[in-house]
Design a protein around this motif. Structure first.
Motif, mmCIF file in Angstrom:
data_model
loop_
_atom_site.group_PDB
_atom_site.id
_atom_site.type_symbol
_atom_site.label_atom_id
_atom_site.label_comp_id
_atom_site.label_asym_id
_atom_site.label_seq_id
_atom_site.Cartn_x
_atom_site.Cartn_y
_atom_site.Cartn_z
ATOM 1 N N PRO A 190 -0.012 -5.101 0.122
ATOM 2 C CA PRO A 190 1.404 -4.779 0.055
ATOM 3 C C PRO A 190 2.261 -5.939 0.949
ATOM 4 O O PRO A 190 3.264 -6.130 0.387
ATOM 5 C CB PRO A 190 1.454 -3.358 0.675
ATOM 6 C CG PRO A 190 0.147 -2.734 0.257
ATOM 7 C CD PRO A 190 -0.821 -4.090 0.484
ATOM 8 N N LYS A 242 4.905 -8.400 -0.610
ATOM 9 C CA LYS A 242 6.659 -8.426 -0.169
ATOM 10 C C LYS A 242 6.960 -9.604 0.660
ATOM 11 O O LYS A 242 8.207 -9.999 0.474
ATOM 12 C CB LYS A 242 6.679 -7.131 0.627
ATOM 13 C CG LYS A 242 6.518 -5.826 0.018
ATOM 14 C CD LYS A 242 6.549 -4.576 1.020
ATOM 15 C CE LYS A 242 6.302 -3.329 0.266
ATOM 16 N NZ LYS A 242 6.358 -2.028 1.511
ATOM 17 N N GLU A 261 -4.966 -2.973 -11.179
ATOM 18 C CA GLU A 261 -4.959 -1.697 -10.142
ATOM 19 C C GLU A 261 -4.522 -1.838 -8.987
ATOM 20 O O GLU A 261 -3.652 -1.124 -8.172
ATOM 21 C CB GLU A 261 -6.136 -0.794 -10.237
ATOM 22 C CG GLU A 261 -6.143 0.464 -9.580
ATOM 23 C CD GLU A 261 -5.302 1.530 -10.304
ATOM 24 O OE1 GLU A 261 -4.469 2.392 -9.784
ATOM 25 O OE2 GLU A 261 -4.720 1.051 -11.612
ATOM 26 N N PHE A 263 -2.703 -4.101 -7.426
ATOM 27 C CA PHE A 263 -1.370 -4.847 -7.186
ATOM 28 C C PHE A 263 -0.242 -3.695 -8.062
ATOM 29 O O PHE A 263 0.827 -4.066 -8.284
ATOM 30 C CB PHE A 263 -1.049 -6.129 -7.938
ATOM 31 C CG PHE A 263 -2.059 -7.061 -7.155
ATOM 32 C CD1 PHE A 263 -1.923 -7.658 -5.878
ATOM 33 C CD2 PHE A 263 -3.493 -7.224 -7.688
ATOM 34 C CE1 PHE A 263 -2.995 -8.433 -5.378
ATOM 35 C CE2 PHE A 263 -4.190 -8.295 -7.284
ATOM 36 C CZ PHE A 263 -3.921 -8.903 -6.011
ATOM 37 N N ARG A 264 -0.830 -2.629 -8.470
ATOM 38 C CA ARG A 264 0.151 -1.763 -9.141
ATOM 39 C C ARG A 264 1.622 -1.467 -8.497
ATOM 40 O O ARG A 264 2.531 -1.514 -9.127
ATOM 41 C CB ARG A 264 -0.616 -0.683 -9.727
ATOM 42 C CG ARG A 264 0.210 0.291 -10.476
ATOM 43 C CD ARG A 264 -0.507 1.705 -10.986
ATOM 44 N NE ARG A 264 -1.029 2.481 -9.746
ATOM 45 C CZ ARG A 264 -1.689 3.571 -9.860
ATOM 46 N NH1 ARG A 264 -2.335 4.058 -10.773
ATOM 47 N NH2 ARG A 264 -2.088 4.020 -8.942
ATOM 48 N N ASP A 265 1.351 -1.073 -7.279
ATOM 49 C CA ASP A 265 2.578 -0.821 -6.764
ATOM 50 C C ASP A 265 3.773 -2.000 -6.528
ATOM 51 O O ASP A 265 4.887 -1.476 -6.239
ATOM 52 C CB ASP A 265 2.381 -0.186 -5.271
ATOM 53 C CG ASP A 265 1.535 1.100 -5.234
ATOM 54 O OD1 ASP A 265 1.552 1.752 -6.357
ATOM 55 O OD2 ASP A 265 0.739 1.624 -4.306
ATOM 56 N N LEU A 266 3.256 -3.074 -6.534
ATOM 57 C CA LEU A 266 3.896 -4.353 -6.583
ATOM 58 C C LEU A 266 4.882 -4.593 -7.515
ATOM 59 O O LEU A 266 6.007 -5.160 -7.569
ATOM 60 C CB LEU A 266 3.154 -5.728 -6.067
ATOM 61 C CG LEU A 266 2.672 -5.597 -4.530
ATOM 62 C CD1 LEU A 266 1.694 -6.813 -4.406
ATOM 63 C CD2 LEU A 266 3.709 -5.676 -3.524
ATOM 64 N N PRO A 294 6.525 -2.919 -9.785
ATOM 65 C CA PRO A 294 8.017 -2.288 -10.092
ATOM 66 C C PRO A 294 8.904 -3.287 -8.970
ATOM 67 O O PRO A 294 10.078 -3.510 -9.394
ATOM 68 C CB PRO A 294 7.721 -1.054 -9.735
ATOM 69 C CG PRO A 294 6.569 -0.797 -9.935
ATOM 70 C CD PRO A 294 5.626 -1.882 -9.494
ATOM 71 N N LEU A 295 8.506 -3.548 -7.835
ATOM 72 C CA LEU A 295 9.408 -4.132 -6.891
ATOM 73 C C LEU A 295 9.703 -5.697 -7.248
ATOM 74 O O LEU A 295 10.714 -6.039 -7.216
ATOM 75 C CB LEU A 295 8.442 -4.521 -5.460
ATOM 76 C CG LEU A 295 8.037 -3.298 -4.775
ATOM 77 C CD1 LEU A 295 7.514 -3.631 -3.450
ATOM 78 C CD2 LEU A 295 9.586 -2.663 -4.435
ATOM 79 N N GLU A 332 12.269 -5.041 -10.547
ATOM 80 C CA GLU A 332 13.663 -4.760 -9.768
ATOM 81 C C GLU A 332 14.270 -6.052 -9.263
ATOM 82 O O GLU A 332 15.497 -6.122 -9.452
ATOM 83 C CB GLU A 332 13.260 -3.684 -8.833
ATOM 84 C CG GLU A 332 14.657 -3.076 -8.343
ATOM 85 C CD GLU A 332 14.440 -2.030 -7.475
ATOM 86 O OE1 GLU A 332 15.483 -1.735 -6.398
ATOM 87 O OE2 GLU A 332 13.548 -1.516 -7.161
#
Length: 625
Positions: free
Chosen positions: A578, A582, A598, A600-603, A605-606, A609
């Motif tokens: 994470p 970022k 999997e 990096f899945r949370d990255l 959408p960032l 966007e």
């Protein structure tokens, strides 16, 4: 043109020719530059030139004998010479055989071919295409695409001067420009230490009809826009255009009989009810096109886009000649102008604003690239679907986009060209990088005499001329989206996985891109930031235990805007995914490659966007090179 006339013509333009003499059919021959070649200059042997030449002659006696043998052989073939026929005696010239030719094409006008010559000319086809007005830089850019160019500057201990290439090409450019020549072929054009010598060839005289290019302007000055032929059927062009255009920062008008409103927007019954406008798109018309264009022009429209394919290109061409306006289409996908928030297209996906202009005859290609751009956060400043390209063409648009500050690069998907000479000139003068997809229709130009009819491939010629003028030619459609923002930048690779870093470096080099060279001072400073056993070069291997501060230290030192930085992250158990992901968002010229899914899945959408490009494999990285 008869061969006896070719040498004097070439000499007038400073082109070297061998020592030569002209003799008739029976008078004694006197020549003193041996070894020599004897050539019959007669239209009677057209297409059968092998019957009319003898090489390796070393005396006047051998010349007399060779002439007699040629005459006797021709008579056996039923060919009898008369006073209009002559023999040419030419001194043999030792050297590397090259070829130079020229054709007059209705689209690109005068085009030169240059490359390897000799008896394998049409088998090897090692030639490049050069525009009549190509400057030195362009001549060289084209020439370096040939295999024969590898002789320069030195091969097997022998020196080859590139200035000789420039001089001979420029001399033939002048010849082709000033003389009424439709085609010529000089083979061999022999390289010698003193320059090129035109040993043999043919020239076809004829009139040329230059095409006048009329510049256009204002296509993206969209303040008051009308959609003609809106409708409530969700499957119709009119409905799609109306839906997409809502919300634009323009005065927007819908026109169609029988509606009061559509999508809660007022609808005018006819073109006559419109206030002054500058732009209109015709989705459907129940009136003749000529009448609608005339009425829209009277309302002030200088930009008229024909989305419907119900009218032919020929009809639109005729109408365009009657008005001083920009006519786009027929069969246009529409227009997008990010500065106005104007989506006047048939795209199903919302169009992401950005720096790239996309031009295409195919609406399907635009739709696919818009969709892919949304997936990968690639944005567009302008989009135009040219359709059948009856009036506005690629040359016009390149010229227009030079004055659009939001556009930083131009991507073109073309099936064919209409005004090739102007296109090459526009690419040459463009201050913005241009990518062209390698999809132009190819065909041989059979109207020219041999060997030109075997050498000239229209598609290769078109792409070769565009490349020479400065365009980048892409073989993958996706690369139209990804490559332009990072064109011509040296590349730095950061990685916490040595193998993928080495593979990416190989991909970079294979695509002709340059890896950034770390200086001794930079390596010394990196020694204070990174673990002792880091790679000491580019790719910068941060090793498996790479921390976020390692990445940040390297980027703070090296993240110049002049570089394209690839940062590879493999998901080890100790990787600070994470934080690293970022961190990368702070560096606009960095493209991360998150190897996996999997982890990096949370990255993802960032990044979407933020409108940032990223990859999760190495294979697709080639699309931006």
């Amino acid at each position: 043109m008869r061969k006896a006339q070719i040498y004097p013509l070439l000499e007038r333009y400073g082109i070297q020719v061998p020592h030569y003499a002209i003799a008739d059919n029976y008078k004694p021959i006197f020549f003193d530059h041996f070894p020599a070649i004897l050539i019959l200059d007669s239209p009677k042997v057209a297409g059968r030139e092998e019957l009319a030449i003898r090489k390796g002659i070393h005396s006047n006696e051998e010349l007399e004998l060779a002439r007699s043998e040629l005459i006797a052989r021709l008579q056996q073939e039923g060919i009898f010479l008369d006073n209009e026929d002559h023999f040419i005696i030419v001194q043999e010239v030792e050297g590397e055989p090259f070829f130079i030719g020229g054709v007059y094409d209705s689209i690109f006008q005068e085009v030169l071919l240059f490359g390897k010559g000799g008896h394998l000319l049409t088998i090897e086809e090692d030639v490049c295409y050069i525009d009549l007005h190509a400057p030195r830089r362009e001549i060289l850019r084209a020439f370096w695409t040939t295999r024969i160019s590898r002789l320069f500057p030195k091969f097997h201990g022998k020196h080859y001067r590139i200035e000789h290439v420039i001089q001979v090409v420029q001399s033939f450019q002048e010849l082709f420009a000033k003389e009424p020549i439709r085609s010529f072929a000089i083979n061999p054009l022999v390289y010698t230490p003193q320059g090129f010598v035109a040993l043999d060839g043919q020239i076809e005289m004829g009139q040329k009809s230059p095409k006048v290019h009329l510049p256009k302007s204002g296509l993206f000055r969209n303040e008051a826009v009308a959609i003609i032929g809106v409708g409530e059927d969700p499957h119709s062009l009119g409905y799609a255009l109306a839906r997409n255009a809502l919300g634009a920062r323009v005065q927007l008008y819908f026109v169609a009989p029988g509606y009061a409103t559509l999508l809660d927007h007022p609808v005018l019954p006819s073109i006559d009810d419109l206030p002054p406008i500058d732009t209109a798109i015709i989705a459907h018309g129940d009136r003749p096109l000529r009448e609608m264009v005339a009425k829209l022009s009277q309302r002030g429209a200088t930009n008229i886009i024909i989305a419907s394919s119900q009218w032919s290109r020929e009809e639109v061409e005729e109408i365009a000649q009657e008005h001083e306006i920009n006519l786009v289409g027929p069969g246009s996908f529409g227009l997008f102008n990010a500065s106005k928030g104007l989506n006047l297209t048939l795209a199903a996906t919302p169009i992401t604003p950005g720096p790239l202009a996309l031009l295409s005859q195919s609406g399907g290609v635009i739709a696919a690239l818009v969709d892919k751009g949304a997936t990968h956060s690639v944005g567009f400043s302008h989009i135009l679907g040219l359709g059948a390209m009856a009036d506005v063409n690629f040359a016009h648009l390149i010229e227009i986009l030079q004055k659009e500050p939001k556009c930083r690069g131009i991507a073109i998907w073309a099936e064919y060209f209409r005004d090739g000479k102007a296109l090459v000139q526009a690419i040459r003068q463009s201050q913005k990088p241009i990518c062209l997809y390698k999809g132009v229709q190819d065909r041989k130009l059979d109207q020219f005499p041999w060997p030109l009819n075997s050498l000239v491939h229209w598609g290769k010629m078109a792409l070769g001329l565009c490349y020479g003028a400065g365009a980048t030619i892409k073989e993958d459609l996706d690369s139209l989206l990804f490559s332009l923002p990072f064109a011509n930048r040296p590349i730095l690779i950061l990685t916490n996985a040595r193998g993928p870093g080495a593979i990416l470096a190989q991909i970079v080099v294979q695509h002709g891109r340059r890896l950034y060279q770390l200086s001794p001072e930079e390596i010394e400073r990196l020694d204070t930031i990174l673990p002792p056993n880091w790679s000491k070069g580019n790719p910068i291997d941060l090793l498996e235990e790479a921390r976020v501060d390692h990445y940040k230290g390297v980027l703070d030192l090296l993240a110049s805007q002049e570089l394209l930085i690839f940062a590879i992250v493999a998901p080890y158990a100790m990787t600070e995914i994470p934080a690293i992901g970022k961190l990368f968002l702070d560096y606009p010229n960095l493209v991360p490659i998150f190897l996996g899914g999997e982890g990096f899945r949370d990255l993802f959408p960032l990044y979407r966007e933020a409108g940032r490009l990223f990859f999760n494999d190495l294979e697709n990285v080639a699309n931006i090179l």
